[in-house]
Write a protein that holds these residues in place. Structure first.
Motif, PDB file in Angstrom:
ATOM      1  N   TYR A 182       0.838  -1.206   0.000  1.00  0.00           N
ATOM      2  CA  TYR A 182       0.000   0.000   0.000  1.00  0.00           C
ATOM      3  C   TYR A 182       0.875   1.259   0.000  1.00  0.00           C
ATOM      4  CZ  TYR A 182      -3.236   3.585   1.701  1.00  0.00           C
ATOM      5  OH  TYR A 182      -3.971   4.732   1.854  1.00  0.00           O
ATOM      6  N   ALA A 183       1.885   1.276   0.871  1.00  0.00           N
ATOM      7  CA  ALA A 183       2.748   2.462   0.964  1.00  0.00           C
ATOM      8  C   ALA A 183       3.534   2.667  -0.324  1.00  0.00           C
ATOM      9  CB  ALA A 183       3.699   2.314   2.148  1.00  0.00           C
ATOM     10  N   CYS A 184       3.961   1.580  -0.961  1.00  0.00           N
ATOM     11  CA  CYS A 184       4.697   1.703  -2.223  1.00  0.00           C
ATOM     12  C   CYS A 184       3.790   2.268  -3.318  1.00  0.00           C
ATOM     13  CB  CYS A 184       5.255   0.345  -2.622  1.00  0.00           C
ATOM     14  SG  CYS A 184       6.176   0.358  -4.178  1.00  0.00           S
ATOM     15  N   ALA A 185       2.559   1.765  -3.390  1.00  0.00           N
ATOM     16  CA  ALA A 185       1.627   2.264  -4.395  1.00  0.00           C
ATOM     17  C   ALA A 185       1.339   3.751  -4.187  1.00  0.00           C
ATOM     18  CB  ALA A 185       0.328   1.451  -4.333  1.00  0.00           C
ATOM     19  N   HIS A 186       1.190   4.151  -2.931  1.00  0.00           N
ATOM     20  CA  HIS A 186       0.926   5.571  -2.627  1.00  0.00           C
ATOM     21  C   HIS A 186       2.109   6.430  -3.052  1.00  0.00           C
ATOM     22  CE1 HIS A 186       0.248   9.192  -0.176  1.00  0.00           C
ATOM     23  NE2 HIS A 186      -1.040   8.851  -0.217  1.00  0.00           N
ATOM     24  N   GLU A 187       3.347   5.941  -2.837  1.00  0.00           N
ATOM     25  CA  GLU A 187       4.536   6.711  -3.216  1.00  0.00           C
ATOM     26  C   GLU A 187       4.669   6.820  -4.729  1.00  0.00           C
ATOM     27  OE1 GLU A 187       8.155   8.807  -3.101  1.00  0.00           O
ATOM     28  OE2 GLU A 187       6.530   8.546  -1.641  1.00  0.00           O
ATOM     29  N   LEU A 188       4.362   5.757  -5.454  1.00  0.00           N
ATOM     30  CA  LEU A 188       4.449   5.802  -6.915  1.00  0.00           C
ATOM     31  C   LEU A 188       3.437   6.793  -7.488  1.00  0.00           C
ATOM     32  CD1 LEU A 188       4.917   2.003  -7.745  1.00  0.00           C
ATOM     33  CD2 LEU A 188       6.639   3.815  -7.936  1.00  0.00           C
ATOM     34  N   LEU A 189       2.244   6.836  -6.909  1.00  0.00           N
ATOM     35  CA  LEU A 189       1.256   7.818  -7.365  1.00  0.00           C
ATOM     36  C   LEU A 189       1.701   9.236  -7.026  1.00  0.00           C
ATOM     37  CD1 LEU A 189      -2.127   6.043  -6.501  1.00  0.00           C
ATOM     38  CD2 LEU A 189      -1.160   6.472  -8.775  1.00  0.00           C
ATOM     39  N   ARG A 190       2.341   9.407  -5.877  1.00  0.00           N
ATOM     40  CA  ARG A 190       2.820  10.730  -5.487  1.00  0.00           C
ATOM     41  C   ARG A 190       3.907  11.225  -6.433  1.00  0.00           C
ATOM     42  NH1 ARG A 190       6.706  13.377  -3.243  1.00  0.00           N
ATOM     43  NH2 ARG A 190       8.024  11.510  -3.143  1.00  0.00           N
ATOM     44  N   ARG A 191       4.728  10.283  -6.912  1.00  0.00           N
ATOM     45  CA  ARG A 191       5.792  10.665  -7.840  1.00  0.00           C
ATOM     46  C   ARG A 191       5.271  10.943  -9.245  1.00  0.00           C
ATOM     47  NH1 ARG A 191      11.024   6.710  -6.659  1.00  0.00           N
ATOM     48  NH2 ARG A 191      11.129   7.049  -4.394  1.00  0.00           N
ATOM     49  N   GLY A 192       4.051  10.576  -9.512  1.00  0.00           N
ATOM     50  CA  GLY A 192       3.469  10.851 -10.827  1.00  0.00           C
ATOM     51  C   GLY A 192       4.055  10.011 -11.939  1.00  0.00           C
ATOM     52  N   VAL A 193       4.239   8.717 -11.708  1.00  0.00           N
ATOM     53  CA  VAL A 193       4.761   7.823 -12.747  1.00  0.00           C
ATOM     54  C   VAL A 193       3.810   7.864 -13.942  1.00  0.00           C
ATOM     55  CG1 VAL A 193       5.445   5.450 -13.268  1.00  0.00           C
ATOM     56  CG2 VAL A 193       5.764   6.365 -10.954  1.00  0.00           C
ATOM     57  N   PRO A 194       4.303   8.175 -15.137  1.00  0.00           N
ATOM     58  CA  PRO A 194       3.410   8.404 -16.288  1.00  0.00           C
ATOM     59  C   PRO A 194       2.443   7.257 -16.570  1.00  0.00           C
ATOM     60  CG  PRO A 194       5.624   9.118 -16.804  1.00  0.00           C
ATOM     61  CD  PRO A 194       5.715   8.438 -15.478  1.00  0.00           C
ATOM     62  N   CYS A 195       2.912   6.002 -16.504  1.00  0.00           N
ATOM     63  CA  CYS A 195       2.040   4.881 -16.861  1.00  0.00           C
ATOM     64  C   CYS A 195       1.011   4.565 -15.777  1.00  0.00           C
ATOM     65  CB  CYS A 195       2.869   3.631 -17.166  1.00  0.00           C
ATOM     66  SG  CYS A 195       3.862   3.040 -15.772  1.00  0.00           S
ATOM     67  N   LEU A 196       1.108   5.232 -14.612  1.00  0.00           N
ATOM     68  CA  LEU A 196       0.156   4.999 -13.520  1.00  0.00           C
ATOM     69  C   LEU A 196      -0.854   6.131 -13.372  1.00  0.00           C
ATOM     70  CD1 LEU A 196       2.561   3.584 -10.764  1.00  0.00           C
ATOM     71  CD2 LEU A 196       1.152   2.310 -12.397  1.00  0.00           C
ATOM     72  N   VAL A 197      -0.690   7.170 -14.161  1.00  0.00           N
ATOM     73  CA  VAL A 197      -1.590   8.325 -14.060  1.00  0.00           C
ATOM     74  C   VAL A 197      -3.012   7.899 -14.427  1.00  0.00           C
ATOM     75  CG1 VAL A 197      -2.138  10.605 -15.005  1.00  0.00           C
ATOM     76  CG2 VAL A 197       0.239   9.977 -14.527  1.00  0.00           C
ATOM     77  N   GLY A 198      -3.979   8.301 -13.568  1.00  0.00           N
ATOM     78  CA  GLY A 198      -5.383   7.987 -13.797  1.00  0.00           C
ATOM     79  C   GLY A 198      -5.828   6.659 -13.198  1.00  0.00           C
ATOM     80  N   ARG A 199      -4.921   5.895 -12.629  1.00  0.00           N
ATOM     81  CA  ARG A 199      -5.288   4.610 -12.013  1.00  0.00           C
ATOM     82  C   ARG A 199      -5.574   4.824 -10.527  1.00  0.00           C
ATOM     83  NH1 ARG A 199      -4.344   0.318 -15.400  1.00  0.00           N
ATOM     84  NH2 ARG A 199      -2.965   0.724 -17.182  1.00  0.00           N
TER      85      ARG A 199
END
Length: 259
Positions: free
Chosen positions: A31-48
């Motif tokens: 959960y914490a890793c997913a939250h950090e990846l969204l915070r960093r704005g990884v392009p392929c995760l935007v909108g998920r």
């Protein structure tokens, strides 16, 4: 289940491999890793959604092996402890560990040492065979055998796989214990149903009208005398054959056994 296209995984892999410095470390929890990846704005995760990214992190750790563990963090797989163990196992070298650094003087166990050590640990107690958890095995080797058990030095990246080696199948077996733990048990301690051959007592010709239950009498003892060893137990002699028409009885003989 991996439901994402290959193009998506190629983009995520490219992002992870490009990380440098302190950015390669991500929180160890899914959960914490997913939250950090969204915070960093990884392009392929935007909108998920956060739930989708949690699932993506799980697949990236397990099936895709894009991420791996390093102490309490998640890092690119080539920097992880899993990759280091696999590389060491490929070259049959001891993997680095904090325990080996604390006790560098202990010799590394050979495969023969593993067989002998497991037999001693499992059967050496006077009270009888015992079992123990997989997580305590290396500690027991250090404490009682003064040996360092290192699976990578024997060609295995996981201790569980080492204990499932066919050459140890007569010494121990590994069983699931709880949700994520394993327990090592001595092979002799397992309950086995051994097939017992059915022994049917001999029945005289005159007793063939007994009920079927009478045929499954008690098993004969190994030291019992052979059948009919006592004269009183011999069956009655065969009656003479019925006389043939036109011939006297005295010329009649029982049929030959080779007939």
């Amino acid at each position: 289940e991996d439901v994402y296209p290959e193009a998506f995984w190629a983009q995520l892999t490219e992002y992870i491999l490009a990380l440098q410095g302190d950015d390669i470390r991500l929180p160890g929890g899914r959960y914490a890793c997913a939250h950090e990846l969204l915070r960093r704005g990884v392009p392929c995760l935007v909108g998920r959604s956060l739930g989708q990214v949690c699932h993506i992190v799980q697949v990236a750790i397990g099936r895709r092996r894009i991420l791996g563990h390093l102490q309490c963090d998640l890092v690119p797989f080539q920097h992880s402890e899993e990759w280091a163990r696999e590389h060491a196992a490929l070259h049959r070298q001891p993997a680095a560990s904090r325990q080996r650094q604390a006790e560098p003087h202990l010799p590394v166990a050979t495969f023969d040492d593993v067989r002998t050590g497991l037999t001693r640990l499992l059967h050496g107690d006077k009270k009888g065979p015992r079992s123990f958890t997989l997580g305590n095995l290396k500690k027991l080797f250090r404490l009682h055998l003064k040996l360092e058990l290192c699976e990578t030095a024997l060609g295995y990246s996981k201790l569980h796989d080492l204990l499932n080696d066919p050459r140890l199948s007569d010494v121990c077996s590994v069983h699931a214990h709880g949700a994520s733990a394993f327990r090592i048990k001595p092979r002799d301690a397992q309950s086995r149903r051994r097939a017992t051959p059915l022994k049917v007592p001999l029945v005289h010709a005159g007793n063939l009208d007994l009920a079927p239950e009478a045929w499954a009498g008690p098993a004969l003892a190994r030291d019992a005398p052979p059948a009919y060893a006592v004269p009183e137990q011999r069956p009655p002699a065969l009656a003479p054959a019925a006389p043939l028409r036109g011939l006297p009885l005295m010329n009649c003989r029982p049929p030959s056994p080779d007939f």
